[in-house]
Design an enzyme around this catalytic site. Structure first.
Site, PDB file in Angstrom:
ATOM      1  N   GLU A 235       2.504   9.979  -0.447  1.00  0.00           N
ATOM      2  CA  GLU A 235       3.024  11.282  -0.899  1.00  0.00           C
ATOM      3  C   GLU A 235       2.189  11.866  -2.028  1.00  0.00           C
ATOM      4  O   GLU A 235       2.343  13.046  -2.369  1.00  0.00           O
ATOM      5  CB  GLU A 235       4.491  11.144  -1.327  1.00  0.00           C
ATOM      6  CG  GLU A 235       4.732  10.512  -2.681  1.00  0.00           C
ATOM      7  CD  GLU A 235       4.630   8.996  -2.714  1.00  0.00           C
ATOM      8  OE1 GLU A 235       4.955   8.412  -3.756  1.00  0.00           O
ATOM      9  OE2 GLU A 235       4.220   8.379  -1.700  1.00  0.00           O
TER      10      GLU A 235
ATOM     11  N   HIS B 136       0.437   5.289  -2.511  1.00  0.00           N
ATOM     12  CA  HIS B 136       1.441   6.353  -2.449  1.00  0.00           C
ATOM     13  C   HIS B 136       0.944   7.444  -1.498  1.00  0.00           C
ATOM     14  O   HIS B 136       0.167   8.311  -1.907  1.00  0.00           O
ATOM     15  CB  HIS B 136       1.669   6.958  -3.836  1.00  0.00           C
ATOM     16  CG  HIS B 136       2.444   6.077  -4.751  1.00  0.00           C
ATOM     17  ND1 HIS B 136       3.822   6.078  -4.806  1.00  0.00           N
ATOM     18  CD2 HIS B 136       2.031   5.140  -5.645  1.00  0.00           C
ATOM     19  CE1 HIS B 136       4.233   5.199  -5.703  1.00  0.00           C
ATOM     20  NE2 HIS B 136       3.164   4.610  -6.222  1.00  0.00           N
TER      21      HIS B 136
ATOM     22  N   CYS C 169       4.648   1.419  -1.864  1.00  0.00           N
ATOM     23  CA  CYS C 169       4.305   0.775  -3.133  1.00  0.00           C
ATOM     24  C   CYS C 169       5.192  -0.459  -3.334  1.00  0.00           C
ATOM     25  O   CYS C 169       5.110  -1.405  -2.559  1.00  0.00           O
ATOM     26  CB  CYS C 169       4.396   1.775  -4.283  1.00  0.00           C
ATOM     27  SG  CYS C 169       3.589   1.185  -5.799  1.00  0.00           S
TER      28      CYS C 169
END
Length: 210
Positions: free
Chosen positions: A194, A192, A82
């Protein structure tokens, strides 16, 4: 396949919530160290550079923690996430509330960071979107075409053309932009991973196995 015994480091920038990134890596069987110490960072096998907030605030944090030159010394694969991806670029339009000038970033990738021109679409670009990676890039191995990734951002790197071709995946939100980049051993994803379910986990796994 890389060993899960390799040294994986999340760089402690002070401008990111590293917990979700750490958990995503640990779920794949790796041990993670969060550090800003020179010896730890330079001895890592793989590194992550997460970031939230504005580019001006993040660069100030990096300077205060003596991380600017340290990140530039890294010679192993590093993944910016990001804002962490944007910090790899040259100059950012994201100055913060009182800024009027472009923000100098790490300039590890010869790319500007510009505010998205989205027309009638709202900013930030927040939510799930698909990306188009270049063919056969190892970062996207095993990820089905049309997979969705989670984005939260208002600024982005343009899609590269010509000699300085850094874009390895692009996305569309009012305009095309770089969803992922590579400049030597430095990689970046605007989304993102994750927070991107199976596709994101596979991308992190691919990066760790490079």
């Amino acid at each position: 396949m890389a060993s899960t015994n390799q040294k994986v480091v999340i760089i402690d920038t002070g401008c990111a919530n590293v917990s979700s990134v750490r958990f995503a890596i640990e779920r794949l069987g790796y041990t993670v160290t969060i550090s800003k110490e020179t010896s730890v960072v330079l001895n890592a096998d793989k590194l992550f550079l997460p970031g939230v907030g504005t580019a001006s605030e993040a660069m100030k944090n990096l300077q205060e923690r003596d991380l600017v030159e340290l990140v530039k010394q890294v010679d192993k694969p590093l993944l910016g996430i990001c804002l962490g991806m944007q910090l790899l670029g040259a100059l950012s339009e994201e100055q913060g509330q009182n800024g009027k000038e472009l923000v100098p970033c790490l300039h590890l990738c010869d790319a500007p960071i510009k505010k998205l021109k989205t027309g009638n679409l709202p900013l930030p670009h927040m939510g799930w979107n698909t990306i188009t990676p270049i063919d056969n890039h190892p970062l996207f191995q095993g990820i089905p075409a049309g997979s969705y990734f989670y984005f939260v951002h208002s600024y982005a790197m343009p899609v590269s053309t010509g000699v300085n071709d850094y874009t390895i995946a692009q996305c569309e939100y009012g305009q095309p932009f770089s969803a992922a980049i590579q400049s030597g051993n430095y990689y970046g994803v605007q989304f993102h991973p994750e927070r991107s379910s199976k596709a994101g986990s596979q991308l992190i796994k691919n990066f760790l196995e490079m």
